[in-house]
Design an enzyme around this catalytic site. Structure first.
Site, PDB file in Angstrom:
ATOM      1  N   ARG A  53       0.815  -1.222   0.000  1.00 39.30           N
ATOM      2  CA  ARG A  53       0.000   0.000   0.000  1.00 39.30           C
ATOM      3  C   ARG A  53       0.848   1.271   0.000  1.00 39.30           C
ATOM      4  O   ARG A  53       0.420   2.310   0.498  1.00 39.30           O
ATOM      5  CB  ARG A  53      -0.983   0.027   1.179  1.00 39.30           C
ATOM      6  CG  ARG A  53      -2.039  -1.065   1.134  1.00 39.30           C
ATOM      7  CD  ARG A  53      -2.961  -0.973   2.343  1.00 39.30           C
ATOM      8  NE  ARG A  53      -3.943  -2.054   2.348  1.00 39.30           N
ATOM      9  CZ  ARG A  53      -4.649  -2.427   3.407  1.00 39.30           C
ATOM     10  NH1 ARG A  53      -4.489  -1.783   4.565  1.00 39.30           N
ATOM     11  NH2 ARG A  53      -5.524  -3.406   3.335  1.00 39.30           N
ATOM     12  N   ARG A  57      -3.128   6.373   1.005  1.00 37.95           N
ATOM     13  CA  ARG A  57      -3.747   7.514   1.691  1.00 37.95           C
ATOM     14  C   ARG A  57      -2.841   8.260   2.660  1.00 37.95           C
ATOM     15  O   ARG A  57      -3.224   9.308   3.165  1.00 37.95           O
ATOM     16  CB  ARG A  57      -4.996   7.019   2.451  1.00 37.95           C
ATOM     17  CG  ARG A  57      -6.118   6.562   1.542  1.00 37.95           C
ATOM     18  CD  ARG A  57      -7.246   5.944   2.346  1.00 37.95           C
ATOM     19  NE  ARG A  57      -6.854   4.657   2.901  1.00 37.95           N
ATOM     20  CZ  ARG A  57      -7.590   3.954   3.762  1.00 37.95           C
ATOM     21  NH1 ARG A  57      -8.740   4.458   4.209  1.00 37.95           N
ATOM     22  NH2 ARG A  57      -7.179   2.794   4.213  1.00 37.95           N
ATOM     23  N   ARG A  66      -7.364  12.102  -5.189  1.00 33.54           N
ATOM     24  CA  ARG A  66      -8.650  11.492  -4.799  1.00 33.54           C
ATOM     25  C   ARG A  66      -9.756  12.525  -4.597  1.00 33.54           C
ATOM     26  O   ARG A  66     -10.932  12.177  -4.609  1.00 33.54           O
ATOM     27  CB  ARG A  66      -8.462  10.660  -3.537  1.00 33.54           C
ATOM     28  CG  ARG A  66      -7.756   9.341  -3.768  1.00 33.54           C
ATOM     29  CD  ARG A  66      -8.694   8.289  -4.415  1.00 33.54           C
ATOM     30  NE  ARG A  66      -9.544   7.709  -3.389  1.00 33.54           N
ATOM     31  CZ  ARG A  66     -10.850   7.860  -3.304  1.00 33.54           C
ATOM     32  NH1 ARG A  66     -11.493   8.628  -4.172  1.00 33.54           N
ATOM     33  NH2 ARG A  66     -11.538   7.288  -2.346  1.00 33.54           N
ATOM     34  N   ASP A 103      -6.739  -2.685  -7.131  1.00 31.76           N
ATOM     35  CA  ASP A 103      -7.398  -3.293  -5.984  1.00 31.76           C
ATOM     36  C   ASP A 103      -7.708  -4.742  -6.310  1.00 31.76           C
ATOM     37  O   ASP A 103      -7.990  -5.085  -7.470  1.00 31.76           O
ATOM     38  CB  ASP A 103      -8.702  -2.557  -5.650  1.00 31.76           C
ATOM     39  CG  ASP A 103      -9.256  -2.962  -4.294  1.00 31.76           C
ATOM     40  OD1 ASP A 103      -8.793  -2.417  -3.278  1.00 31.76           O
ATOM     41  OD2 ASP A 103     -10.134  -3.847  -4.251  1.00 31.76           O
ATOM     42  N   TYR A 181     -14.861 -12.003   0.347  1.00 31.55           N
ATOM     43  CA  TYR A 181     -15.521 -10.737   0.032  1.00 31.55           C
ATOM     44  C   TYR A 181     -16.807 -10.964  -0.760  1.00 31.55           C
ATOM     45  O   TYR A 181     -17.829 -10.306  -0.521  1.00 31.55           O
ATOM     46  CB  TYR A 181     -14.584  -9.842  -0.769  1.00 31.55           C
ATOM     47  CG  TYR A 181     -13.594  -9.061   0.060  1.00 31.55           C
ATOM     48  CD1 TYR A 181     -14.012  -7.996   0.848  1.00 31.55           C
ATOM     49  CD2 TYR A 181     -12.242  -9.385   0.046  1.00 31.55           C
ATOM     50  CE1 TYR A 181     -13.100  -7.271   1.609  1.00 31.55           C
ATOM     51  CE2 TYR A 181     -11.320  -8.663   0.800  1.00 31.55           C
ATOM     52  CZ  TYR A 181     -11.760  -7.610   1.582  1.00 31.55           C
ATOM     53  OH  TYR A 181     -10.865  -6.892   2.337  1.00 31.55           O
TER      54      TYR A 181
END
Length: 388
Positions: A53, A57, A66, A103, A181
């Site tokens: 990652r 963020r 974003r 992703d 998921y």
């Protein structure tokens, strides 16, 4: 795998010897091959380091992008995905690898499921698979080139943008993690829906896992032919299974992925790439032994989370597999002194463990990390992972 079988795959544009060779010729020569050497089992002069990652963020430049683009818009727009992938490489000269921004849930999307990214909840799949009858809603034949070609374009763009600074890693989610998921409808603390499939519908669960694995394998092949120089499979929910369940349900589709990827690449006269399996939480000695033999599993490197000691893992698995990991992600909140002490301590253990070592966190970097602390972490790894 025969040429006829290759032609039956859904990546006809990429599964072409002349095409991928021309693509490869367009890339600048690689200047830093430390990661690739470690992935082959070489005890490098220091550990190559990258962070899961790392395009994310915690970076203000990422957050700026974003503001005007949704998450999946970023994933599915090659120019944006490439720009985001390059952000940490441009900021941190000490990174030894880049990983494409995307992703794992693009695979369920390609299979026909709706996946939303909600700011307060994370990924949401509003129509989860609750019983075998729901499998009819999935696409029976997934055209990977059509559904996920944007990722291949992003990889080619990124290889050129990297200008040979570091290798580029491609990836996918593991079938069990993706199935979880798809059945839960998002993240879960109990995994009641997905794990109940393993008890109620074991054969249908295996069929679903195999279908997911086929899409994953073709996705990985497409990434390599587009320019990825190494691969990683993320089994984020591996630790939710018993050792028996992991062996019975999760491992066979993982082996199918690695063998299919390597078989197709070999048939295309491609030299192939190293593949890492990151099975978070699958730390029982029996499981570690099971997943650590590349001659059986097809995975060259085993990613470790932060709850295991590399010296002990080496005792379980020997030196036939390379290791990646496994600094505690929260060490990045420890301040300069705390970060340095922990990197020094853990690096000493890793060097004692021996064999190929790729330094990384034991899971992804978290959003509240200060960019300067990430930079200091990299400096400390460079300093303390040097071989004596």
């Amino acid at each position: 795998m025969t040429s006829t079988e290759i032609q039956s795959h859904s990546i006809p544009k990429l599964a072409n010897v002349e095409h991928w060779r021309e693509v490869e010729k367009s890339f600048p020569p690689l200047k830093n091959d430390l990661l690739l050497r470690a992935a082959k089992g070489e005890e490098t002069e220091r550990a190559p380091v990258w962070v899961m990652r790392q395009a994310g963020r915690y970076l203000p430049e990422f957050l700026e992008v974003r503001k005007s683009h949704s998450f999946f818009e970023c994933c599915q727009t090659p120019s944006i995905a490439s720009a985001l992938t390059l952000q940490p490489i441009d900021r941190y000269s000490l990174l030894d690898a880049s990983i494409i921004f995307c992703d794992i849930l693009v695979v369920p999307q390609a299979m026909g499921m709706t996946v939303l990214m909600e700011p307060s909840k994370g990924p949401v799949l509003p129509q989860p698979l609750l019983s075998p009858s729901d499998l009819d809603r999935l696409n029976k034949n997934v055209d990977v080139q059509k559904e996920l070609g944007y990722l291949f374009e992003a990889i080619t763009l990124t290889r050129k943008g990297l200008n040979g600074r570091v290798p580029l890693i491609g990836f996918c989610g593991a079938p069990w993690t993706l199935m979880a998921y798809m059945c839960e409808g998002g993240g879960s603390k109990t995994f009641e829906r997905s794990k109940s499939w393993l008890y109620k519908y074991p054969e249908e669960a295996k069929q679903l896992l195999r279908r997911i694995a086929d899409v994953c394998a073709e996705l990985l092949v497409g990434q390599v032919l587009a320019g990825a120089q190494m691969l990683q499979v993320f089994d984020s929910w591996a630790g939710e299974l018993t050792p028996y369940q992991y062996k019975e349900f999760a491992l066979p589709p993982l082996i199918h992925i690695s063998h299919k990827v390597k078989s197709i690449l070999k048939s295309l006269d491609h030299p192939g790439v190293a593949i890492t399996l990151f099975a978070k939480g699958a730390n029982a000695p029996s499981t570690l032994r099971l997943i650590s033999d590349p001659n059986v599993t097809g995975y060259d490197t085993l990613g470790l989370d932060w709850t295991v000691d590399p010296i002990e893992v080496r005792e379980y698995v020997g030196k036939k597999v390379n290791l990646q990991g496994n600094f505690d992600p929260t060490v990045l909140y420890g301040g300069k002194e705390g970060i340095e002490k922990e990197i020094q301590r853990a690096s000493t253990n890793w060097k004692k463990a021996g064999g190929g070592w790729i330094a990384n966190l034991g899971h992804g970097i978290t959003p509240n990390v200060k960019p300067e602390d990430m930079g200091w972490f990299l400096e400390c790894v460079h300093k303390y992972s040097k071989r004596d």
